[in-house]
Write a protein that holds these residues in place. Structure first.
Motif: not given
Ligand code: ATP
Ligand code: MG
Lengths: 247, 263
Positions: A114, A117-118
């Motif tokens: 996460k 990806t952020a």
């Protein structure tokens, strides 16, 4: 500016095995500086950049990045300090734009899925391409590809960023945004930039210093602040360059 | 003088090529060994994709060619054996020929044409587009990244493809013998009698070896691609031709070894 030198070239002969392109080049780039490589097409700007990023060994002389010369031992450490955007963009054609930016994060950043990806999406957003994240490089324009490549070069917060003609093929507005991005990154993180560009407005806007090369003389012919060079250089080639071939 | 110089130039080029090839082999070996100790750095997704393309993608053509091969072999030999009323021995011939020799060989040739050339073209295009340079400047070695997954994929895909090729060949043979009046049950009896577990496994091992060689040659050709207009084409052609030569050589060496050791 008189910070420490992050890149130092001493008496470098640049070129390829059996073909010297530039002789006896010496200059240094200071930490936090925006340094521009200038010169006519085919004069060896990309060649010298490929030496700086450790792809090709110099033919003579010494070249150090952050005090280290490129070698098998220093390679891994030096690669972590640099980010590169190639003249062609060099995105991985089989991966989406997002995956391209994710790749260095996946391999080195040690972030969870996460988080990385952020971060990749934020980088794409910074170059104005958040909505192209899921597209393949073949599905976006040349200028967009270059911007994705810039985002990828920035992914691991490198100390030095090398950009080979970042604004070629960009409209003036996007090119200007790119200049702003470079300036803001330098201000925020103290990144050093080595940039190849021909865009005079961009040079005057962002460059601290520049080095100019000449193909015919196979040498570096000028080094200094762009304004000073433009106003007071005696060299006919330098004069001609800054007046866009006139005068 | 002209001739001497030309011969000399050729020789220098040839040996430079050999040096490059050896360096590539060495780098691949080092990378593969390093991955054994650091398996989390292996690119499983890339390997799976290459496996899918080589195995699943190559299955129809491999089965088709295997079937035709069995058909043709059976036809040819049945015609001769019929004169002695010994058509049924076509089954023995197929079992021995397919499992030990022809199955892996034909499958490897198909793999060279499909996947070997694809490996060379994929990696070659990446090289021309500076993607390999981009990997290097990120501190990622193209060999670990691109070559090792493809080699593993081809090595694993070959035994799978080989089995299907061999089974298709046997089916082709069964069809022919059926037409000449040999009942399928008798045919399969002869096939199972003649095929030993050793022969089957030996053939599959040989297939895996051929897969390794095809992938090595293909990826090597890709890594040496020149940035000219025809560079990628030359690399793909070189991959196929090189693979065929290497497969033939390896098969020959194995045949001699088997003969000497009476395998
Ligand atoms: N792989 C190579 N081997 C030998 N010579 C090369 C190679 N690549 C480029 N050159 C030569 O090096 C010279 C400089 O090329 P380079 O790409 O560095 O130019 P450049 O200044 O970046 O030009 P441009 O502004 O057009 O990008 C050219 O004359 C080119 O022919
Ligand atoms: Mg260039």
């Amino acid at each position: 500016m008189d910070g420490e030198n992050i890149i130092e070239l001493r008496g470098v002969d640049a070129g390829y095995p059996g073909a010297v392109i530039l002789r006896d080049v010496s200059f240094s780039v200071k930490k936090g500086e925006i340094f521009i490589l200038l010169g006519g097409s085919g004069c060896g700007k990309s060649t010298i950049m490929k030496h700086m990023i450790g792809l090709n060994p110099v033919l003579a002389g010494s070249l150090a990045v952050a005090g280290l010369e490129w070698s098998a031992k220093t390679r891994a450490a030096l690669c972590r300090k640099i980010g590169v955007m190639f003249q062609s963009g060099a995105l991985f054609g089989s991966m989406t734009c997002l995956e391209n930016v994710l790749l260095p994060l996946e391999e080195f950043a040690g972030l969870g899925f996460k988080a990385r990806t952020a971060k990749a999406l934020a980088l794409l957003d910074a170059v104005g391409l958040a909505d192209a994240a899921r597209k393949l490089p073949a599905e976006i324009s040349g200028g967009m590809r270059k911007r994705v490549a810039i985002a990828r070069a920035m992914a691991l917060d490198p100390e030095v960023v090398f950009l080979d003609e970042p604004s070629a093929g960009l409209d003036p507005i996007t090119a200007n945004q790119l200049d702003e991005l470079i300036l803001s990154l330098r201000a925020a993180r103290g990144m050093t930039f080595v940039v190849v560009t021909h865009e005079l407005p961009s040079i005057f806007k962002i460059a601290d210093r520049c080095a100019m090369f000449d193909k015919a003389r196979q040498a570096m012919i000028a080094l200094g602040e762009p304004r000073a060079l433009a106003e007071s250089s005696e060299d006919p080639f330098v004069k001609k360059f800054f007046s866009r071939g006139g005068a | 003088m002209g001739l001497t110089a030309a011969v000399g130039k050729r020789a220098v080029k040839y040996f430079a090529g050999t040096g490059e090839a050896l360096a590539f082999l060495g780098e691949t070996a080092v990378s593969a060994v390093a991955l054994v100790f650091m398996p989390h750095r292996f690119r499983f997704a890339d390997c799976a994709l290459a496996f899918e393309r080589a195995a699943a993608g190559g299955l129809p053509i491999t089965i088709g060619i295997g079937f035709l091969l069995g058909l043709i072999l059976a036809f040819q030999s049945a015609a001769a054996l019929q004169m002695f009323g010994a058509e049924v021995y076509v089954a023995d011939l197929l079992a021995i020929g397919l499992f030990r020799e022809l199955g892996p060989l034909i499958t490897a040739i198909v793999l060279a044409g499909r996947s070997g050339s694809a490996f060379a073209a994929e990696i070659g295009t990446m090289k021309v587009d500076e993607e390999l340079d981009a990997l290097r400047t990120m501190g990622l070695e193209p060999v670990r990244f691109l070559v090792v997954p493809r080699i593993v994929a081809a090595t694993l895909a070959m035994p799978v493809l080989t089995i299907f090729c061999e089974l298709a060949g046997l089916v082709g043979g069964a069809l022919v013998l059926r037409m000449t009046g040999v009942p399928p049950a008798v045919y399969w009896q002869h096939v199972t009698d003649m095929s030993s577990m050793f022969a089957i496994l030996f053939g599959l091992g040989k297939g895996a070896l051929f897969g390794l060689l095809v992938a090595l040659v293909g990826c090597g050709a890709g890594m040496r691609t020149k940035s000219t207009a025809d560079g990628v084409g030359v690399a793909a052609t070189g991959a196929v031709v090189g693979s065929l030569v290497v497969i033939a050589l390896a098969d020959g060496i194995l045949a001699v070894v088997c003969y000497c050791w009476d395998l």
